[in-house]
Design a protein around this motif. Structure first.
Motif, PDB file in Angstrom:
ATOM      1  N   GLN A 210       0.863  -1.180   0.000  1.00  0.00           N
ATOM      2  CA  GLN A 210       0.000   0.000   0.000  1.00  0.00           C
ATOM      3  C   GLN A 210       0.898   1.227   0.000  1.00  0.00           C
ATOM      4  N   ASP A 211       0.334   2.375  -0.371  1.00  0.00           N
ATOM      5  CA  ASP A 211       1.110   3.616  -0.291  1.00  0.00           C
ATOM      6  C   ASP A 211       0.365   4.592   0.590  1.00  0.00           C
ATOM      7  N   ASN A 212       1.037   5.041   1.631  1.00  0.00           N
ATOM      8  CA  ASN A 212       0.450   5.989   2.568  1.00  0.00           C
ATOM      9  C   ASN A 212       1.563   6.728   3.300  1.00  0.00           C
ATOM     10  N   PRO A 213       1.280   7.908   3.820  1.00  0.00           N
ATOM     11  CA  PRO A 213       2.243   8.570   4.697  1.00  0.00           C
ATOM     12  C   PRO A 213       2.433   7.751   5.985  1.00  0.00           C
ATOM     13  N   LEU A 214       3.564   7.928   6.619  1.00  0.00           N
ATOM     14  CA  LEU A 214       3.874   7.142   7.816  1.00  0.00           C
ATOM     15  C   LEU A 214       2.857   7.306   8.947  1.00  0.00           C
ATOM     16  N   PRO A 215       2.309   8.525   9.209  1.00  0.00           N
ATOM     17  CA  PRO A 215       1.299   8.625  10.265  1.00  0.00           C
ATOM     18  C   PRO A 215       0.067   7.762   9.999  1.00  0.00           C
ATOM     19  N   ASN A 216      -0.315   7.598   8.735  1.00  0.00           N
ATOM     20  CA  ASN A 216      -1.450   6.731   8.406  1.00  0.00           C
ATOM     21  C   ASN A 216      -1.108   5.271   8.667  1.00  0.00           C
ATOM     22  N   VAL A 217       0.123   4.893   8.351  1.00  0.00           N
ATOM     23  CA  VAL A 217       0.576   3.521   8.589  1.00  0.00           C
ATOM     24  C   VAL A 217       0.482   3.204  10.079  1.00  0.00           C
ATOM     25  N   GLU A 218       0.824   4.193  10.893  1.00  0.00           N
ATOM     26  CA  GLU A 218       0.729   3.999  12.346  1.00  0.00           C
ATOM     27  C   GLU A 218      -0.724   3.941  12.797  1.00  0.00           C
ATOM     28  N   ASN A 219      -1.533   4.902  12.356  1.00  0.00           N
ATOM     29  CA  ASN A 219      -2.926   4.967  12.809  1.00  0.00           C
ATOM     30  C   ASN A 219      -3.701   3.690  12.494  1.00  0.00           C
ATOM     31  N   MET A 220      -3.456   3.149  11.300  1.00  0.00           N
ATOM     32  CA  MET A 220      -4.204   1.969  10.849  1.00  0.00           C
ATOM     33  C   MET A 220      -3.486   0.653  11.148  1.00  0.00           C
ATOM     34  N   LYS A 221      -2.323   0.757  11.797  1.00  0.00           N
ATOM     35  CA  LYS A 221      -1.529  -0.413  12.202  1.00  0.00           C
ATOM     36  C   LYS A 221      -1.112  -1.293  11.021  1.00  0.00           C
ATOM     37  N   PHE A 222      -0.920  -0.674   9.869  1.00  0.00           N
ATOM     38  CA  PHE A 222      -0.476  -1.435   8.694  1.00  0.00           C
ATOM     39  C   PHE A 222       0.888  -2.079   8.929  1.00  0.00           C
ATOM     40  N   TYR A 223       1.701  -1.465   9.794  1.00  0.00           N
ATOM     41  CA  TYR A 223       3.051  -1.978  10.061  1.00  0.00           C
ATOM     42  C   TYR A 223       3.016  -3.399  10.611  1.00  0.00           C
ATOM     43  N   GLU A 224       1.895  -3.797  11.198  1.00  0.00           N
ATOM     44  CA  GLU A 224       1.781  -5.144  11.762  1.00  0.00           C
ATOM     45  C   GLU A 224       1.774  -6.222  10.679  1.00  0.00           C
ATOM     46  N   VAL A 225       1.387  -5.834   9.450  1.00  0.00           N
ATOM     47  CA  VAL A 225       1.276  -6.814   8.364  1.00  0.00           C
ATOM     48  C   VAL A 225       2.165  -6.419   7.179  1.00  0.00           C
ATOM     49  N   MET A 226       3.265  -5.710   7.476  1.00  0.00           N
ATOM     50  CA  MET A 226       4.240  -5.324   6.457  1.00  0.00           C
ATOM     51  C   MET A 226       5.633  -5.735   6.912  1.00  0.00           C
ATOM     52  N   SER A 227       6.533  -5.907   5.948  1.00  0.00           N
ATOM     53  CA  SER A 227       7.921  -6.231   6.293  1.00  0.00           C
ATOM     54  C   SER A 227       8.857  -5.060   6.053  1.00  0.00           C
ATOM     55  N   GLN A 228       8.428  -4.101   5.190  1.00  0.00           N
ATOM     56  CA  GLN A 228       9.338  -3.027   4.830  1.00  0.00           C
ATOM     57  C   GLN A 228       8.597  -1.778   4.367  1.00  0.00           C
ATOM     58  N   ILE A 229       9.317  -0.656   4.441  1.00  0.00           N
ATOM     59  CA  ILE A 229       8.830   0.619   3.917  1.00  0.00           C
ATOM     60  C   ILE A 229       9.896   1.179   2.993  1.00  0.00           C
ATOM     61  N   VAL A 230       9.476   1.472   1.765  1.00  0.00           N
ATOM     62  CA  VAL A 230      10.374   2.012   0.758  1.00  0.00           C
ATOM     63  C   VAL A 230      10.124   3.515   0.668  1.00  0.00           C
ATOM     64  N   LEU A 231      11.102   4.309   1.009  1.00  0.00           N
ATOM     65  CA  LEU A 231      10.925   5.762   1.081  1.00  0.00           C
ATOM     66  C   LEU A 231      10.989   6.393  -0.318  1.00  0.00           C
ATOM     67  N   THR A 232       9.969   6.095  -1.106  1.00  0.00           N
ATOM     68  CA  THR A 232       9.873   6.648  -2.457  1.00  0.00           C
ATOM     69  C   THR A 232       9.525   8.133  -2.439  1.00  0.00           C
ATOM     70  N   SER A 233       8.814   8.578  -1.407  1.00  0.00           N
ATOM     71  CA  SER A 233       8.406   9.990  -1.267  1.00  0.00           C
ATOM     72  C   SER A 233       7.781  10.508  -2.565  1.00  0.00           C
ATOM     73  N   HIS A 234       6.872   9.717  -3.117  1.00  0.00           N
ATOM     74  CA  HIS A 234       6.364   9.998  -4.461  1.00  0.00           C
ATOM     75  C   HIS A 234       5.219  11.006  -4.528  1.00  0.00           C
ATOM     76  N   LEU A 235       4.611  11.295  -3.412  1.00  0.00           N
ATOM     77  CA  LEU A 235       3.492  12.236  -3.445  1.00  0.00           C
ATOM     78  C   LEU A 235       3.351  12.930  -2.098  1.00  0.00           C
ATOM     79  N   VAL A 236       3.290  14.257  -2.121  1.00  0.00           N
ATOM     80  CA  VAL A 236       2.981  14.999  -0.902  1.00  0.00           C
ATOM     81  C   VAL A 236       1.487  14.805  -0.649  1.00  0.00           C
ATOM     82  N   GLY A 237       1.187  14.054   0.389  1.00  0.00           N
ATOM     83  CA  GLY A 237      -0.202  13.683   0.643  1.00  0.00           C
ATOM     84  C   GLY A 237      -1.000  14.834   1.231  1.00  0.00           C
ATOM     85  N   PHE A 238      -2.131  15.112   0.617  1.00  0.00           N
ATOM     86  CA  PHE A 238      -3.019  16.132   1.175  1.00  0.00           C
ATOM     87  C   PHE A 238      -4.444  15.890   0.696  1.00  0.00           C
ATOM     88  N   ASP A 239      -5.362  16.301   1.522  1.00  0.00           N
ATOM     89  CA  ASP A 239      -6.763  16.375   1.142  1.00  0.00           C
ATOM     90  C   ASP A 239      -7.164  17.836   1.237  1.00  0.00           C
TER      91      ASP A 239
END
Length: 328
Positions: A210-239
């Motif tokens: 999945q692609d998300n900013p790190l705070p979202n990964v923490e909030n949704m606990k995605f880190y529990e089911v991931m092995s790695q994070i690739v710092l592509t920094s491909h999009l400044v996330g905003f709504d």
């Protein structure tokens, strides 16, 4: 006696009526603003909206709905247009579905950072886009709500250095052409999936990442089911913090100025908190056993930008706006 009683009753009634008239209008007359967002109530942006609610409480009743509990992701804009909602946290990708010129701000590697994003929306070019949304959609954009730079998170333990390494990777992206195009531009196989389903999707193998900013990964606990994070920094996330034009116009100029100032302060609070949290989370996730590394970002940037410039999306972009954004 009858005359006295009647007079007393009249006086009492007059006093009661005067007292009722003197009651603050907030008891019943304050306009209600229903706000819908897909982010959870634990999100920093929920703190932002509650800060806004407190600042406007003398003039409005604010009802916040989080986690997509009132309207599902991607449907908030239509709800605003139909009068079923007064405020929403709207993705620019959803606006681009109806106003193609908006697809420019959904492009990968367009904005450098949160400050660049803010500068754009305060600029003449940003005002041009906001006016398009107001005129064509009937929504007023109060400001961009930064929530972090998007990074690629994966369950498979496969090292990613260039876009070619993402070939065959089922990367969850939100639904919609703009999001799916970004996934393809990164080199992955984009897979549409609702935000609330991503954890289970990673857990079961329905998606590889999945692609998300790190705070979202923490909030949704995605880190529990991931092995790695690739710092592509491909999009400044905003709504976008938005309000229906109808609700906005009914305020009048004085309340609009107060409301905008309160929104600006809340958005700035949220931005600074997200920036600080992003820095902390790299070490936090490392401590949890995730591999975190930076790929060849220059290769990713070059590949992604080439994909956009050669696409049909770029045909809808306002002339010269990319140059204006780069010059900020």
């Amino acid at each position: 006696m009858t005359h006295i009683f009647t007079r007393r009753l009249f006086l009492a009634s007059t006093v009661a009526a005067t007292a009722l008239a003197g009651l603050p209008a907030f008891a019943q007359d304050k306009p209600k603003l229903r706000f819908s967002a897909v982010f959870s109530e634990q999100d920093i942006r929920a703190e932002m909206t509650k800060m806004l609610a407190d600042a406007i409480k003398d003039d409005f009743i604010f009802e916040g709905y989080y986690g997509g509990n009132l309207f599902k992701q991607g449907t908030e804009l239509v709800a605003l247009q139909r009068g079923n909602l007064e405020m929403g946290n709207i993705a620019p990708q959803d606006i681009s579905k109806q106003v193609p010129a908006w697809s420019i701000v959904t492009a990968g590697y367009l904005f450098r950072d949160a400050a660049h994003l803010k500068a754009f929306f305060a600029s003449e070019a940003g005002t041009e886009l906001k006016k398009l949304a107001e005129d064509q959609l009937g929504v007023v954009i109060l400001g961009p709500t930064y929530f972090g730079v998007r990074q690629v998170g994966l369950k498979p333990d496969k090292e990613i250095k260039t876009p070619a390494d993402l070939a065959g990777i089922k990367l969850r992206m939100p639904g919609g052409d703009a999001w799916q195009f970004l996934g393809t531009a990164l080199g992955a196989n984009p897979t549409p999936m609702a935000y609330a389903e991503v954890y289970t999707g990673l857990q079961t193998g329905a998606i590889d990442g999945q692609d998300n900013p790190l705070p979202n990964v923490e909030n949704m606990k995605f880190y529990e089911v991931m092995s790695q994070i690739v710092l592509t920094s491909h999009l400044v996330g905003f709504d976008l913090l938005t309000i229906s034009k109808k609700a906005w116009d009914e305020m009048g100029a004085e309340k609009q100025a107060k409301f905008q100032a309160a929104a600006d302060a809340a958005i700035d609070f949220s931005t600074q908190k997200h920036l600080a949290r992003e820095k902390e989370l790299v070490e936090t996730f490392k401590a949890k056993g995730l591999k975190i590394y930076e790929p060849d970002v220059a290769a990713f940037r070059k590949h992604v930008q080439e994909q956009y410039l050669e696409s049909d999306l770029a045909k809808d972009w306002p002339a010269g706006m990319v140059d204006k954004i780069n010059a900020l």
